[in-house]
Design a protein around this motif. Structure first.
Motif, PDB file in Angstrom:
ATOM      1  N   UNK A 216      32.646 -78.120   9.581  1.00 26.53           N
ATOM      2  CA  UNK A 216      31.352 -77.470   9.764  1.00 26.53           C
ATOM      3  C   UNK A 216      30.867 -76.897   8.430  1.00 26.53           C
ATOM      4  N   UNK A 217      29.687 -77.278   7.970  1.00 23.76           N
ATOM      5  CA  UNK A 217      29.166 -76.681   6.737  1.00 23.76           C
ATOM      6  C   UNK A 217      28.893 -75.201   6.938  1.00 23.76           C
ATOM      7  N   UNK A 218      29.187 -74.422   5.915  1.00 25.51           N
ATOM      8  CA  UNK A 218      28.975 -72.978   6.008  1.00 25.51           C
ATOM      9  C   UNK A 218      27.496 -72.636   5.895  1.00 25.51           C
ATOM     10  N   UNK A 219      26.748 -73.468   5.177  1.00 20.96           N
ATOM     11  CA  UNK A 219      25.330 -73.168   4.972  1.00 20.96           C
ATOM     12  C   UNK A 219      25.155 -72.156   3.850  1.00 20.96           C
ATOM     13  N   UNK A 220      23.967 -71.614   3.747  1.00 22.09           N
ATOM     14  CA  UNK A 220      23.695 -70.634   2.712  1.00 22.09           C
ATOM     15  C   UNK A 220      23.204 -71.282   1.434  1.00 22.09           C
ATOM     16  N   UNK A 221      23.275 -70.526   0.348  1.00 22.68           N
ATOM     17  CA  UNK A 221      22.791 -70.977  -0.953  1.00 22.68           C
ATOM     18  C   UNK A 221      23.975 -71.139  -1.899  1.00 22.68           C
ATOM     19  N   UNK A 222      23.725 -71.795  -3.015  1.00 20.95           N
ATOM     20  CA  UNK A 222      24.780 -72.023  -3.987  1.00 20.95           C
ATOM     21  C   UNK A 222      24.810 -70.882  -5.007  1.00 20.95           C
ATOM     22  N   UNK A 223      25.052 -69.679  -4.501  1.00 16.77           N
ATOM     23  CA  UNK A 223      25.227 -68.488  -5.328  1.00 16.77           C
ATOM     24  C   UNK A 223      26.517 -67.816  -4.877  1.00 16.77           C
ATOM     25  N   UNK A 224      27.369 -67.471  -5.822  1.00 18.86           N
ATOM     26  CA  UNK A 224      28.728 -67.078  -5.486  1.00 18.86           C
ATOM     27  C   UNK A 224      28.798 -65.870  -4.554  1.00 18.86           C
ATOM     28  N   UNK A 225      28.185 -64.755  -4.923  1.00 15.68           N
ATOM     29  CA  UNK A 225      28.286 -63.549  -4.092  1.00 15.68           C
ATOM     30  C   UNK A 225      27.561 -63.748  -2.769  1.00 15.68           C
ATOM     31  N   UNK A 226      26.426 -64.432  -2.783  1.00  9.36           N
ATOM     32  CA  UNK A 226      25.709 -64.716  -1.536  1.00  9.36           C
ATOM     33  C   UNK A 226      26.575 -65.541  -0.595  1.00  9.36           C
ATOM     34  N   UNK A 227      27.331 -66.488  -1.145  1.00  5.17           N
ATOM     35  CA  UNK A 227      28.226 -67.291  -0.319  1.00  5.17           C
ATOM     36  C   UNK A 227      29.379 -66.456   0.229  1.00  5.17           C
ATOM     37  N   UNK A 228      29.878 -65.515  -0.561  1.00  2.63           N
ATOM     38  CA  UNK A 228      30.916 -64.609  -0.072  1.00  2.63           C
ATOM     39  C   UNK A 228      30.407 -63.828   1.134  1.00  2.63           C
ATOM     40  N   UNK A 229      29.199 -63.326   1.033  1.00  8.91           N
ATOM     41  CA  UNK A 229      28.631 -62.547   2.140  1.00  8.91           C
ATOM     42  C   UNK A 229      28.318 -63.440   3.340  1.00  8.91           C
ATOM     43  N   UNK A 230      27.933 -64.677   3.084  1.00  5.42           N
ATOM     44  CA  UNK A 230      27.701 -65.621   4.170  1.00  5.42           C
ATOM     45  C   UNK A 230      29.003 -65.884   4.925  1.00  5.42           C
ATOM     46  N   UNK A 231      30.089 -66.058   4.183  1.00  5.44           N
ATOM     47  CA  UNK A 231      31.384 -66.274   4.814  1.00  5.44           C
ATOM     48  C   UNK A 231      31.819 -65.045   5.599  1.00  5.44           C
ATOM     49  N   UNK A 232      31.584 -63.873   5.043  1.00  7.32           N
ATOM     50  CA  UNK A 232      31.928 -62.634   5.745  1.00  7.32           C
ATOM     51  C   UNK A 232      31.161 -62.529   7.063  1.00  7.32           C
ATOM     52  N   UNK A 233      29.880 -62.864   7.044  1.00  7.36           N
ATOM     53  CA  UNK A 233      29.074 -62.838   8.254  1.00  7.36           C
ATOM     54  C   UNK A 233      29.601 -63.838   9.279  1.00  7.36           C
ATOM     55  N   UNK A 234      30.010 -65.023   8.821  1.00  9.75           N
ATOM     56  CA  UNK A 234      30.579 -66.030   9.714  1.00  9.75           C
ATOM     57  C   UNK A 234      31.877 -65.533  10.332  1.00  9.75           C
ATOM     58  N   UNK A 235      32.709 -64.875   9.539  1.00 14.46           N
ATOM     59  CA  UNK A 235      33.957 -64.316  10.047  1.00 14.46           C
ATOM     60  C   UNK A 235      33.687 -63.264  11.130  1.00 14.46           C
ATOM     61  N   UNK A 236      32.694 -62.457  10.921  1.00 12.07           N
ATOM     62  CA  UNK A 236      32.343 -61.449  11.927  1.00 12.07           C
ATOM     63  C   UNK A 236      31.874 -62.122  13.207  1.00 12.07           C
ATOM     64  N   UNK A 237      31.144 -63.226  13.069  1.00 11.16           N
ATOM     65  CA  UNK A 237      30.664 -63.980  14.233  1.00 11.16           C
ATOM     66  C   UNK A 237      31.845 -64.576  14.997  1.00 11.16           C
ATOM     67  N   UNK A 238      32.796 -65.154  14.269  1.00  4.90           N
ATOM     68  CA  UNK A 238      33.977 -65.745  14.894  1.00  4.90           C
ATOM     69  C   UNK A 238      34.798 -64.696  15.628  1.00  4.90           C
TER      70      UNK A 238
END
Length: 264
Positions: free
Chosen positions: A240-262
Motif C-alpha cells: 500500500x502506498x503511504x501517499x503524501x509528498x516527497x518531503x522528509x519531515x512531512x513523510x515522517x508525520x504522514x507515517x505517524x498519522x497512519x500509525x495512529x489510524x492503524x
C-alpha cells in the motif's frame, strides 16, 4: 473478459474479470438488473459486489461493508485469507506498542535516486511529530532527474548544505538507543549504511556498529496487512502506498498519522 472498472451499466449477467493474474467470474443474480454481482473463484463463492455508480462511484463489498474505488481492490478484499482478522489485530497491537514507546523515532530520507542512492534530505521526528532533524544534505554526487522531479531537490539546492559526515554527530545523538520507524526501512537503512561506509572509508564493521546502536521497524508490511488487500499472484497482502509528498519531515508525520489510524 472485462478489463475496465467503468461502463458497468453495459455488463452482462456473467463475465470474467482478471485480478493479479487470476480470473474471477462475476455473476449477476437473475432477479435483479441492479449493478450487483456475486464473485466466484474456481467455483468458490467470494462474496457480493455492488457498483455504486449512481452515488459515490465506488465498489461496495457487502460482507466487509467496505467501499473501494477500484474493482480490483474490491476483489482483493474478497480474497482475504481466513487469518485476516488476526493479522489485522497483530498490526493494530504493533502500532499501539510503537506509539507508546518513548524511544520511538520516525525517519525518512530523500535521495539522489533509487539505486545506490545518497541522501539529499533527512528528516527525524519523535512520536509526537516534533521535528528533531530537518536538513538538506550535500550528496557529493549527481541527483538523477527522475528524483528531482519527485522531491524537487537538485544538486544546486544543496551546494551550501552540510554533508552527511557533518550531520553525523547530530544524527548519532538522536538515533542511538532509539526505535527507528520507517516506511520501507530496508531502503532508508541501506542509504545510511552507504553513507556510513563512505564516511568510515569503506569500513563495513564500523558502519554496521553504528547502525546497531538503534533498532529498526518497518511499517510497510503491517500497514499492508491492516488494509488487507490480498494478492493472488504473490500470496501475500498487497503493498500500500503511504501517499503524501516527497518531503522528509512531512513523510515522517504522514507515517505517524497512519500509525495512529492503524492503532484504533
Amino acid at each position: 473478459m472485462v478489463t475496465a472498472d467503468f461502463g458497468v451499466e453495459d455488463w452482462g449477467h456473467c463475465l470474467e474479470y482478471v485480478v493479479d493474474g487470476t480470473p474471477v467470474e462475476l455473476v449477476r443474480p437473475c432477479d435483479t438488473e441492479r449493478p450487483t454481482w456475486v464473485a466466484y473463484e474456481n467455483t468458490r463463492c467470494l462474496g457480493t459486489l455492488h457498483a455504486l455508480i449512481d452515488t459515490r462511484g465506488t465498489w461496495h463489498v457487502q460482507t466487509a461493508n467496505e467501499e473501494h474505488v477500484r474493482l480490483d481492490d474490491a476483489v482483493r478484499a474478497l480474497r482475504r485469507p481466513p487469518t485476516w482478522s488476526q493479522d489485522r489485530d497483530r498490526a493494530r497491537q504493533w502500532a499501539r506498542d510503537c506509539l507508546n514507546d518513548p524511544r520511538l523515532l520516525i525517519i525518512d530520507i530523500q535521495t539522489t535516486g533509487l539505486h545506490n542512492a545518497w541522501a539529499v534530505q533527512i528528516g527525524l521526528t519523535d512520536r509526537h511529530g516534533t521535528a528533531l532533524v530537518d536538513e538538506l544534505v550535500h550528496p557529493r554526487a549527481e541527483v538523477e532527474p527522475a528524483a528531482v522531479a519527485l522531491h524537487g531537490i537538485s544538486a544546486g539546492r544543496t551546494t551550501t548544505s552540510p554533508t552527511f559526515s557533518m550531520l553525523l554527530p547530530e544524527l548519532t545523538g538522536f538515533m542511538a538507543g532509539r526505535r527507528c520507524l520507517s516506511y520501507n526501512a530496508a531502503f532508508d537503512r541501506g542509504v545510511l549504511e552507504r553513507e556510513l561506509r563512505r564516511h568510515y572509508k569503506n569500513d563495513r564493521l564500523q558502519a554496521e556498529a553504528w547502525l546497531q546502536k538503534c533498532t529498526w521497524e518497518d511499517a510497510m508490511r503491517p500497514y499492508a496487512a491492516w488494509k488487507g488487500l490480498w494478492s493472488a499472484r504473490y500470496r501475500s497482502y498487497r503493498y500500500q502506498p503511504l501517499g503524501g509528498v516527497y518531503k522528509a519531515v512531512a513523510n515522517c508525520r504522514r507515517l505517524l498519522s497512519t500509525m495512529q489510524h492503524i492503532s484504533h
